[in-house]
Scaffold this motif. Structure first.
Motif, PDB file in Angstrom:
ATOM      1  N   ARG A 141       3.706  10.520   1.187  1.00 14.77           N
ATOM      2  CA  ARG A 141       4.339   9.321   0.282  1.00 14.77           C
ATOM      3  C   ARG A 141       2.818   8.793  -0.199  1.00 14.77           C
ATOM      4  N   SER A 142       2.779   8.282  -1.692  1.00 15.93           N
ATOM      5  CA  SER A 142       1.762   7.827  -2.343  1.00 15.93           C
ATOM      6  C   SER A 142       1.679   6.414  -2.122  1.00 15.93           C
ATOM      7  N   VAL A 143       0.599   5.907  -1.588  1.00 17.38           N
ATOM      8  CA  VAL A 143       0.509   4.334  -1.240  1.00 17.38           C
ATOM      9  C   VAL A 143      -0.626   3.767  -1.775  1.00 17.38           C
ATOM     10  N   GLY A 144      -0.639   2.358  -1.975  1.00 12.32           N
ATOM     11  CA  GLY A 144      -1.850   1.626  -2.451  1.00 12.32           C
ATOM     12  C   GLY A 144      -2.318   0.762  -1.311  1.00 12.32           C
ATOM     13  N   VAL A 145      -3.704   0.885  -1.162  1.00 14.22           N
ATOM     14  CA  VAL A 145      -4.347   0.233  -0.231  1.00 14.22           C
ATOM     15  C   VAL A 145      -4.943  -0.901  -0.769  1.00 14.22           C
ATOM     16  N   ALA A 146      -4.372  -2.040   0.144  1.00 14.41           N
ATOM     17  CA  ALA A 146      -4.680  -3.556  -0.311  1.00 14.41           C
ATOM     18  C   ALA A 146      -5.885  -4.195   0.299  1.00 14.41           C
ATOM     19  N   GLN A 147      -5.994  -3.756   1.603  1.00 19.69           N
ATOM     20  CA  GLN A 147      -7.153  -4.083   2.456  1.00 19.69           C
ATOM     21  C   GLN A 147      -7.599  -3.212   3.344  1.00 19.69           C
ATOM     22  N   LEU A 148      -8.942  -3.400   3.567  1.00 17.65           N
ATOM     23  CA  LEU A 148      -9.232  -2.525   5.182  1.00 17.65           C
ATOM     24  C   LEU A 148      -9.744  -3.699   6.073  1.00 17.65           C
ATOM     25  N   LEU A 149      -9.311  -3.734   7.117  1.00 14.28           N
ATOM     26  CA  LEU A 149      -9.381  -4.720   8.153  1.00 14.28           C
ATOM     27  C   LEU A 149      -9.783  -4.074   9.462  1.00 14.28           C
ATOM     28  N   GLY A 150     -10.956  -3.360   9.406  1.00 16.88           N
ATOM     29  CA  GLY A 150     -11.727  -2.742  10.356  1.00 16.88           C
ATOM     30  C   GLY A 150     -11.008  -1.420  10.693  1.00 16.88           C
ATOM     31  N   ALA A 151     -10.302  -1.052  11.700  1.00 17.80           N
ATOM     32  CA  ALA A 151      -9.531   0.043  12.042  1.00 17.80           C
ATOM     33  C   ALA A 151      -8.062   0.264  11.196  1.00 17.80           C
ATOM     34  N   ASP A 152      -7.919  -0.962  10.710  1.00 14.86           N
ATOM     35  CA  ASP A 152      -6.513  -0.765   9.909  1.00 14.86           C
ATOM     36  C   ASP A 152      -6.602  -0.750   8.607  1.00 14.86           C
ATOM     37  N   ALA A 153      -5.699  -0.339   7.883  1.00 17.75           N
ATOM     38  CA  ALA A 153      -5.703  -0.298   6.527  1.00 17.75           C
ATOM     39  C   ALA A 153      -4.414  -1.203   6.086  1.00 17.75           C
TER      40      ALA A 153
END
Length: 186
Positions: A144-156
């Motif tokens: 699935r194509s996704v859009g990354v809004a933020q990087l929060l440490g070990a999470d996206a």
């Protein structure tokens, strides 16, 4: 011969002894400088919002989630091929009272961002500006194509392409093919 350090610092370890033969590229000593840095690897789609000199937040999860404001000192060009990540170096303030080797999380926040949180390890950079995840639908894996809004440490934080409750492959993407049957383990 005499070895000169490129910057002031403290010798952390010595990998060779006097008179020992050392090949090209082989470490001789490890030197810890006075300026502390954090190196993170980010997908190409996140790189577009970064520039050298930009402010960057770094969280210290083992110190009560203390957050420091640093700045980006370099953006590497080491990403080659699909799925590769690019190294970004963030310099931390010298008065931060830190020791090399401490755990640190890079925090990239975009104003007004919302979405679903997944582990950063679940995000695959396919190159050409396309970021995706592998989702499991009816026992079959789909890209699935996704859009990354933020990087929060070990999470996206994924702004589009994933909804809460979706089964997402969190790692081990190498060799995974859309349409392949998989078994979900929780």
């Amino acid at each position: 011969g005499l070895l000169r350090a490129p910057f002031d610092g403290t010798i952390v370890s010595v990998a060779s002894e006097a008179g020992e033969f050392v090949g090209a590229g082989q470490p001789v000593v490890t030197l810890s400088g006075d300026v502390l840095e954090v190196e993170v690897e980010v997908p190409e789609t996140v790189l577009v919002d970064m520039a050298v000199g930009d402010a960057a937040a770094v969280s210290l999860p083992l110190q009560g989630d203390r957050t420091l404001q640093g700045h980006i000192t370099s953006i590497g060009h080491g990403g080659h091929g699909p799925g590769r990540l690019f190294p970004v170096v963030v310099a931390l303030p010298s008065e931060a009272d830190l020791v090399p080797g401490m755990t640190a999380d890079f925090v990239l926040e975009r104003v007004g961002a919302a979405g679903v949180t997944v582990p950063v390890s679940a995000v695959v950079d396919a190159g050409g500006g396309e970021t995706s995840v592998f989702a499991v639908e009816n026992g079959v894996v789909q890209r699935r194509s996704v859009g990354v809004a933020q990087l929060l440490g070990a999470d996206a934080l994924i702004a589009k392409g994933v909804t809460a409750g979706d089964d997402i492959v969190s790692g081990g993407h190498f060799g995974l093919v859309p349409g392949q049957a998989v078994q979900v383990q929780r």
